[in-house]
Scaffold this motif. Structure first.
Motif, PDB file in Angstrom:
ATOM      1  N   UNK A 268       0.086  23.268  -1.403  1.00 38.48           N
ATOM      2  CA  UNK A 268      -0.184  21.937  -0.865  1.00 38.48           C
ATOM      3  C   UNK A 268       1.097  21.140  -0.693  1.00 38.48           C
ATOM      4  N   UNK A 269       2.130  21.537  -1.457  1.00 42.55           N
ATOM      5  CA  UNK A 269       3.380  20.779  -1.389  1.00 42.55           C
ATOM      6  C   UNK A 269       4.187  21.086  -0.140  1.00 42.55           C
TER       7      UNK A 269
ATOM      8  N   UNK B  37       7.904  23.071   9.207  1.00 44.19           N
ATOM      9  CA  UNK B  37       9.323  22.820   9.461  1.00 44.19           C
ATOM     10  C   UNK B  37       9.535  21.627  10.392  1.00 44.19           C
ATOM     11  N   UNK B  38       8.547  21.326  11.237  1.00 40.78           N
ATOM     12  CA  UNK B  38       8.732  20.212  12.167  1.00 40.78           C
ATOM     13  C   UNK B  38       8.133  18.892  11.653  1.00 40.78           C
TER      14      UNK B  38
ATOM     15  N   UNK C 110       9.745  14.620   6.099  1.00 36.45           N
ATOM     16  CA  UNK C 110       9.563  14.700   4.643  1.00 36.45           C
ATOM     17  C   UNK C 110       8.581  13.631   4.179  1.00 36.45           C
TER      18      UNK C 110
ATOM     19  N   UNK D 172       6.847  11.970   0.314  1.00 34.39           N
ATOM     20  CA  UNK D 172       7.073  11.971  -1.129  1.00 34.39           C
ATOM     21  C   UNK D 172       6.409  13.167  -1.801  1.00 34.39           C
ATOM     22  N   UNK D 173       7.137  13.852  -2.640  1.00 35.34           N
ATOM     23  CA  UNK D 173       6.572  14.943  -3.421  1.00 35.34           C
ATOM     24  C   UNK D 173       6.474  16.267  -2.682  1.00 35.34           C
ATOM     25  N   UNK D 174       6.795  16.272  -1.392  1.00 30.34           N
ATOM     26  CA  UNK D 174       6.621  17.515  -0.616  1.00 30.34           C
ATOM     27  C   UNK D 174       7.968  18.138  -0.207  1.00 30.34           C
ATOM     28  N   UNK D 175       7.915  19.402   0.110  1.00 24.10           N
ATOM     29  CA  UNK D 175       9.100  20.086   0.637  1.00 24.10           C
ATOM     30  C   UNK D 175       8.680  20.897   1.857  1.00 24.10           C
ATOM     31  N   UNK D 176       9.661  21.226   2.683  1.00 21.79           N
ATOM     32  CA  UNK D 176       9.306  22.020   3.860  1.00 21.79           C
ATOM     33  C   UNK D 176       9.187  23.489   3.486  1.00 21.79           C
ATOM     34  N   UNK D 177       8.332  24.165   4.210  1.00 21.82           N
ATOM     35  CA  UNK D 177       8.102  25.591   4.028  1.00 21.82           C
ATOM     36  C   UNK D 177       9.308  26.377   4.528  1.00 21.82           C
ATOM     37  N   UNK D 178      10.109  26.875   3.630  1.00 20.35           N
ATOM     38  CA  UNK D 178      11.270  27.655   4.065  1.00 20.35           C
ATOM     39  C   UNK D 178      11.082  29.151   3.811  1.00 20.35           C
TER      40      UNK D 178
ATOM     41  N   UNK E 227       9.798  31.499   6.796  1.00 19.28           N
ATOM     42  CA  UNK E 227      10.781  31.779   7.842  1.00 19.28           C
ATOM     43  C   UNK E 227      11.872  32.717   7.323  1.00 19.28           C
ATOM     44  N   UNK E 228      12.251  32.486   6.059  1.00 18.14           N
ATOM     45  CA  UNK E 228      13.244  33.360   5.443  1.00 18.14           C
ATOM     46  C   UNK E 228      12.741  34.803   5.393  1.00 18.14           C
TER      47      UNK E 228
END
Lengths: 429, 429
Positions: free
Chosen positions: B195-196, B200-201, B204, B206-212, B215-216
């Motif tokens: 859920x966090x 990528x598009x 940001x 609060x409390x979240x990060x992009x899905x990296x 893609x990696x």
């Protein structure tokens, strides 16, 4: 009559080529298509990492000062007032002797300044309320990944011109690049010449061989990061070659011909270059194989006359074409990566020219040991398959012996070098 | 309640995974598309190389015995009775004291048994006939590349399962393979959970990060030679994950989920695997990062639950997914290539689990020296970009010091190793 050509040194030849620039262009690709491309911009951190104070563990967020008196004999009890998954934010303020259940990666709630790992607490229920017992002191900041502690906003993480690997893709995603600005792949045309050549799908005929150089170079172009455009195999006919060359030059950044560069009677490359008005940088290099390599410039385009000999052709590409391609993709270490290595076998045959021997590098107990990947003889293709480096054996009057320290160029490395051509020596240490 | 998991060693974990086989298939591609693919057949020489006795130089073909009396004082004269370009065959028989002008690569005419290089003769005209003077003795076989001297018909030149490099492309062309039988690329599905995670598009929050990670991993799949299929980012919702997993499994050879494998309350991977009836091989490995790695088998498919932590996810892929992919492409050295290296910095932090530290290898005076490419901490992505190897630091009670000899795994090498997991040690020598 035989044309006499004056050979120039390898370093000088590469330097002459690198004085020219081919066109560089930028395009935008989706992040999913960015692997293996070259960044056309610096990759800058668009926010702090972490972007907020976060928990690196599953556990409970607390106020560290509330654990001051905690010990095994005197566990301190905290009321669990909520829970917070990664991606959620705890909206209330956490008060003294309260705890919030927190998941890995979640934002530390306001008021809290430490996280206690799940394994270190005892969970129970007190008067119907979820409660934990903590048996030791925690300090302010314990088990918190602080905002910006990994990377601060604005930091240049990866430089323009770097080849994109999976880790860089992760960075692009993290910092919100759904599309990426990359160097457009240079387009390199390939023309094979020689009446002796058969197409790959033709049966062998007396006196003829199949065209292998063009396909080999196309793979080398792909490995170096470019796009190959094949113009086919031409007969040894001046007019046909000239027409094809002119047409190809309209469509490519650089053009490679193989064959037709030695001093034999049927070699038309010099004539074609003259007809085109191209400036010939050199037509003989003091190296083996590949001494009959011609490079010419025509405005923003380069024309290469590589030898028809497969080894010479292979080496000529890596030395003179590859660095032009990679620099056009903004890479500042466009040449093959150089390293010292131990010569794995004797190489007794002396040559006045520098030898570039196709070889295979092995890691023996943390040291690089390189040995020829096959008998290194003109026209021999079977050693090409196993090559992952080139031995650099300086020209001279003596051969080289097993155990000497020599320089090698790595063929399958993406790091490259800025300028590998100084101080090429082979010696005992 | 917290689930207690029993960690197994890294070698044991890899061995457990490799006991299974995913589907292998073969397809045929044009030679131009074969670079980077894996041979699904041995590459066999379909004819001798050279296929006929040929001249490696521009010169004159003669009968060696006619030079028996030749010297500077007594040059022997030969009548030039014809000339022969590469690709042509001289039809007549060459008689005593006759010579044929021959180009590099051309077939030596019947009757001749030596070639004299162009530079070593004097050309003139005698009684209106083209003539050459030869001033020294030549032996039978001088300057002739004999049929089969490089490679004999039927020789296995490259083994099935080898990754095709430019040299192998040259061999394929030489031996008449306009199309090549290669291993079909395994298709690997990728699902990101959490859920966090933001796409990528997305901006940001609060409390979240992009899905990296997704893609990696897609780039890692491409680097390892497979095809990635992205099923998107799923919320932490069991039903949605289950549906997506089932659908994906219909379409892929292996499926990777990232996130959702730690013991936090929102981690659904164990439940999904149970629901699918998959056999869980392990769910905890004695390594850092990546201890919470789960691998399961379902018939000819594998399911990976990799950690949501970028470093752990990266390492988990290279250790457990890559070798399955490469073996499915017939490669018999499917694991990352191992080498000894000198540790470039102190690494004082002891850990009971084996550490796999992302690092960069440098060649210093012919020796491999490896140093961490960034601070090695969970959740940190910025060091991934510079990594080209993993340090293997055995678990124990002590840290490691600069100058020790350690084992490393190379990330960007195509040679691989058959089994790198024995004798992982770090020591002074």
């Amino acid at each position: 009559m035989v044309e006499r050509r004056k050979p120039i040194g390898v370093a000088e030849a590469v330097k002459k080529v690198m004085q020219y620039q081919i066109k560089t262009e930028i395009e935008t690709v989706a992040i999913e298509q960015s692997y293996g491309r070259f960044l056309a911009m610096d990759l800058v951190a668009s926010h702090d990492v972490p972007a907020f104070d976060r928990s690196p563990y599953d556990g409970f967020a607390i106020r560290a000062e509330d654990t001051e008196s905690a010990s095994s004999d005197n566990p301190v009890s905290f009321e669990v007032v909520g829970e917070i998954g990664a991606g959620y934010v705890f909206e209330d303020e956490v008060k003294p002797f309260q705890a919030v259940r927190i998941m890995t990666g979640a934002q530390v709630p306001a008021g809290c300044n430490a996280v206690v790992m799940l394994e270190l607490v005892k969970e129970l229920e007190v008067e119907g309320k979820p409660t934990i017992l903590i048996k030791r002191l925690f300090k302010k900041g314990d088990n918190i990944s602080f905002q910006g502690e990994d990377t601060q906003k604005g930091t240049i993480l990866v430089k323009k011109g770097t080849e994109i690997n999976p880790g860089i893709v992760a960075l692009l995603a993290t910092f919100g690049y759904p599309t990426v600005s990359v160097a457009k792949k240079p387009v390199i045309g390939v023309i094979a010449t020689g009446t002796e050549l058969l197409d790959v799908d033709q049966p062998l005929e007396p006196g003829k061989i199949r065209n292998s150089n063009a396909y080999m170079i196309m793979a080398q172009i792909e490995r170096a990061g470019g796009v190959a455009k094949y113009y086919g195999k031409l007969d040894d006919d001046l007019e046909a070659c000239l027409t094809a060359t002119k047409q190809a030059l309209e469509e490519v950044d650089m053009l490679i011909t193989t064959g037709g560069v030695s001093v034999g009677d049927y070699d038309y490359v010099p004539a074609i270059l003259k007809e085109l008005g191209a400036e010939v940088l050199f037509n003989k290099v003091a190296m083996r194989p590949g001494s009959v390599t011609t490079v010419a410039n025509l405005g923003v385009k380069m024309i290469y006359g590589l030898s028809g000999n497969p080894s010479a052709c292979y080496v000529g590409f890596e030395l003179f074409v590859r660095p032009m391609m990679r620099r056009a993709m903004f890479n500042n270490a466009p040449h093959l990566r150089k390293s010292k290595a131990v010569l794995g076998v004797d190489f007794p045959k002396a040559n006045p020219f520098m030898r570039l021997v196709r070889a295979r590098v092995d890691y023996q107990d943390g040291k690089l040991v390189a040995s020829p990947s096959g008998v290194d003889k003109s026209g021999i293709v079977s050693s090409l398959g196993g090559a992952d480096c080139l031995l650099l054996l300086p020209g001279g009057t003596r051969g080289y012996e097993k155990g000497m320290s020599i320089d090698i160029l790595l063929l399958e490395d993406s790091q490259g070098s800025e300028w590998p051509w100084d101080n090429i020596v082979a010696s005992y240490k």
